[in-house]
Design a protein around this motif. Structure first.
Motif, PDB file in Angstrom:
ATOM      1  N   VAL A   1     -42.296  29.003 -12.840  1.00 29.55           N
ATOM      2  CA  VAL A   1     -42.407  29.505 -14.216  1.00 29.55           C
ATOM      3  C   VAL A   1     -41.066  29.989 -14.762  1.00 29.55           C
ATOM      4  O   VAL A   1     -40.812  29.896 -15.968  1.00 29.55           O
ATOM      5  N   ARG A   2     -40.209  30.480 -13.907  1.00 24.28           N
ATOM      6  CA  ARG A   2     -38.939  31.068 -14.360  1.00 24.28           C
ATOM      7  C   ARG A   2     -38.108  30.113 -15.229  1.00 24.28           C
ATOM      8  O   ARG A   2     -37.571  30.540 -16.257  1.00 24.28           O
ATOM      9  N   PRO A   3     -37.966  28.834 -14.875  1.00 29.48           N
ATOM     10  CA  PRO A   3     -37.174  27.941 -15.744  1.00 29.48           C
ATOM     11  C   PRO A   3     -37.772  27.788 -17.144  1.00 29.48           C
ATOM     12  O   PRO A   3     -37.047  27.527 -18.100  1.00 29.48           O
ATOM     13  N   GLN A   4     -39.098  27.961 -17.250  1.00 32.91           N
ATOM     14  CA  GLN A   4     -39.758  27.822 -18.555  1.00 32.91           C
ATOM     15  C   GLN A   4     -39.645  29.091 -19.395  1.00 32.91           C
ATOM     16  O   GLN A   4     -39.836  29.043 -20.617  1.00 32.91           O
ATOM     17  N   LEU A   5     -39.362  30.209 -18.742  1.00 34.07           N
ATOM     18  CA  LEU A   5     -39.259  31.504 -19.438  1.00 34.07           C
ATOM     19  C   LEU A   5     -37.912  32.152 -19.107  1.00 34.07           C
ATOM     20  O   LEU A   5     -37.845  33.142 -18.380  1.00 34.07           O
ATOM     21  N   PRO A   6     -36.831  31.621 -19.621  1.00 31.94           N
ATOM     22  CA  PRO A   6     -35.495  32.102 -19.234  1.00 31.94           C
ATOM     23  C   PRO A   6     -35.216  33.552 -19.613  1.00 31.94           C
ATOM     24  O   PRO A   6     -34.337  34.176 -19.020  1.00 31.94           O
ATOM     25  N   ARG A   7     -35.958  34.091 -20.570  1.00 31.37           N
ATOM     26  CA  ARG A   7     -35.734  35.483 -20.988  1.00 31.37           C
ATOM     27  C   ARG A   7     -36.669  36.468 -20.283  1.00 31.37           C
ATOM     28  O   ARG A   7     -36.606  37.665 -20.536  1.00 31.37           O
ATOM     29  N   THR A   8     -37.527  35.946 -19.432  1.00 32.48           N
ATOM     30  CA  THR A   8     -38.478  36.790 -18.708  1.00 32.48           C
ATOM     31  C   THR A   8     -37.913  37.176 -17.346  1.00 32.48           C
ATOM     32  O   THR A   8     -37.360  36.331 -16.637  1.00 32.48           O
ATOM     33  N   GLU A   9     -38.051  38.446 -16.999  1.00 28.40           N
ATOM     34  CA  GLU A   9     -37.640  38.926 -15.684  1.00 28.40           C
ATOM     35  C   GLU A   9     -38.867  38.994 -14.771  1.00 28.40           C
ATOM     36  O   GLU A   9     -40.001  39.176 -15.239  1.00 28.40           O
ATOM     37  N   PHE A  10     -38.628  38.870 -13.468  1.00 30.04           N
ATOM     38  CA  PHE A  10     -39.718  38.908 -12.496  1.00 30.04           C
ATOM     39  C   PHE A  10     -39.457  40.029 -11.489  1.00 30.04           C
ATOM     40  O   PHE A  10     -38.391  40.097 -10.886  1.00 30.04           O
ATOM     41  N   LEU A  11     -40.457  40.902 -11.364  1.00 34.10           N
ATOM     42  CA  LEU A  11     -40.375  42.031 -10.438  1.00 34.10           C
ATOM     43  C   LEU A  11     -41.471  41.868  -9.388  1.00 34.10           C
ATOM     44  O   LEU A  11     -42.659  41.856  -9.720  1.00 34.10           O
ATOM     45  N   VAL A  12     -41.065  41.702  -8.139  1.00 32.42           N
ATOM     46  CA  VAL A  12     -42.021  41.530  -7.050  1.00 32.42           C
ATOM     47  C   VAL A  12     -42.676  42.875  -6.725  1.00 32.42           C
ATOM     48  O   VAL A  12     -42.008  43.903  -6.653  1.00 32.42           O
ATOM     49  N   LEU A  13     -43.994  42.838  -6.546  1.00 38.77           N
ATOM     50  CA  LEU A  13     -44.754  44.009  -6.124  1.00 38.77           C
ATOM     51  C   LEU A  13     -45.547  43.602  -4.883  1.00 38.77           C
ATOM     52  O   LEU A  13     -46.435  42.754  -4.969  1.00 38.77           O
ATOM     53  N   THR A  14     -45.236  44.162  -3.721  1.00 38.47           N
ATOM     54  CA  THR A  14     -45.807  43.643  -2.480  1.00 38.47           C
ATOM     55  C   THR A  14     -45.878  44.706  -1.391  1.00 38.47           C
ATOM     56  O   THR A  14     -45.234  45.753  -1.490  1.00 38.47           O
ATOM     57  N   VAL A  15     -46.669  44.404  -0.360  1.00 39.07           N
ATOM     58  CA  VAL A  15     -46.701  45.268   0.825  1.00 39.07           C
ATOM     59  C   VAL A  15     -45.635  44.843   1.827  1.00 39.07           C
ATOM     60  O   VAL A  15     -45.313  45.586   2.756  1.00 39.07           O
ATOM     61  N   PHE A  16     -45.078  43.629   1.657  1.00 40.34           N
ATOM     62  CA  PHE A  16     -44.118  43.096   2.617  1.00 40.34           C
ATOM     63  C   PHE A  16     -42.722  43.673   2.385  1.00 40.34           C
ATOM     64  O   PHE A  16     -42.227  43.682   1.258  1.00 40.34           O
ATOM     65  N   ASP A  17     -42.084  44.139   3.474  1.00 38.45           N
ATOM     66  CA  ASP A  17     -40.691  44.590   3.347  1.00 38.45           C
ATOM     67  C   ASP A  17     -39.839  44.017   4.473  1.00 38.45           C
ATOM     68  O   ASP A  17     -38.869  44.627   4.901  1.00 38.45           O
ATOM     69  N   ASP A  18     -40.196  42.823   4.961  1.00 39.13           N
ATOM     70  CA  ASP A  18     -39.436  42.180   6.042  1.00 39.13           C
ATOM     71  C   ASP A  18     -38.323  41.313   5.464  1.00 39.13           C
ATOM     72  O   ASP A  18     -38.323  40.958   4.280  1.00 39.13           O
ATOM     73  N   ASP A  19     -37.389  40.947   6.332  1.00 41.49           N
ATOM     74  CA  ASP A  19     -36.199  40.210   5.904  1.00 41.49           C
ATOM     75  C   ASP A  19     -36.549  38.890   5.213  1.00 41.49           C
ATOM     76  O   ASP A  19     -35.969  38.548   4.179  1.00 41.49           O
ATOM     77  N   GLN A  20     -37.477  38.145   5.777  1.00 37.18           N
ATOM     78  CA  GLN A  20     -37.786  36.827   5.243  1.00 37.18           C
ATOM     79  C   GLN A  20     -38.295  36.900   3.806  1.00 37.18           C
ATOM     80  O   GLN A  20     -37.836  36.149   2.936  1.00 37.18           O
TER      81      GLN A  20
END
Length: 211
Positions: free
Chosen positions: A69-88
């Motif tokens: 979706v990001r290429p279609q919405l170049p002015r939109t920012e994405f903020l991840v919200l997750t339980v995962f905090d591992d390196d990968q």
């Protein structure tokens, strides 16, 4: 108003985010979706300023949503919200194009600040995630930095190792003892943070030293 879309399958998290946004004058929730497919069909129409997206969604990874979706919405920012905090997951989120990484345990305390920071052009990471990202960066820099500390003799031996020569063959080529070769190789391993010959040669191939 900062327009927020939420992609999250857990009802309790959706309710928490909705409550926090309703209590904030400059933020408004314009769409809430329980899976990637629903979000993918609607985000192009909504044009949110920020998409708050979970990683572990039932139909597909939230990171896949960001990538498509990001290429279609170049002015939109994405903020991840997750339980995962591992390196990968941290690395994959950054590579996908996320502007921030918020761990769910930090949700009530830091959500509003994270959203405002991202909207203003900054990046946000939960404290523990930021430390892990910094350590990842340091580990990536270490081999290249180590190559710059090799002595001319150590560089010469490393190049001979890359050619497949044995310790005895290197000793014969350089007119030094096999024990001296072993000593140089130990120093090379230590400087490059390599555990064996293959890793040392890999460091050279990935980051060829100058000079």
């Amino acid at each position: 108003m900062i327009r927020i879309a939420l992609v999250e399958d857990e009802a309790i998290v959706r309710d928490t985010v909705s409550f926090l946004l309703e209590a904030t004058d400059d933020l408004v929730l314009v769409g809430s979706f329980a899976n990637v497919e629903e979000a993918r069909q609607s985000l192009g129409r909504l044009h949110p300023d920020i998409v708050l997206v979970d990683i572990g969604l039932p139909d597909e990874s939230g990171l896949a949503l960001i990538r498509t979706v990001r290429p279609q919405l170049p002015r939109t920012e994405f903020l991840v919200l997750t339980v995962f905090d591992d390196d990968q997951h941290i690395v994959e989120a950054i590579q996908a194009g996320a502007s921030g990484y918020l761990v769910k345990r930090d949700l009530p305390e830091h959500l509003i600040t994270a959203l405002r920071t991202v909207h203003q052009g900054g990046s946000w990471m939960s404290a523990g995630v930021a430390r892990r990202a910094l350590e990842l960066f340091r580990r990536q820099l270490a081999p290249a930095a180590g190559l710059q500390t090799l002595t001319p003799r150590e560089r010469e031996i490393l190049h001979l190792l890359a050619q497949g020569l044995s310790n005895a063959e290197i000793a014969d080529r350089l007119h030094i003892s096999v024990e001296t070769v072993r000593t140089h190789i130990r120093h090379i391993y230590r400087k490059l943070q390599a555990r064996n010959r293959a890793e040392a040669v890999s460091r050279l191939l990935q980051n060829p030293p100058s000079g």
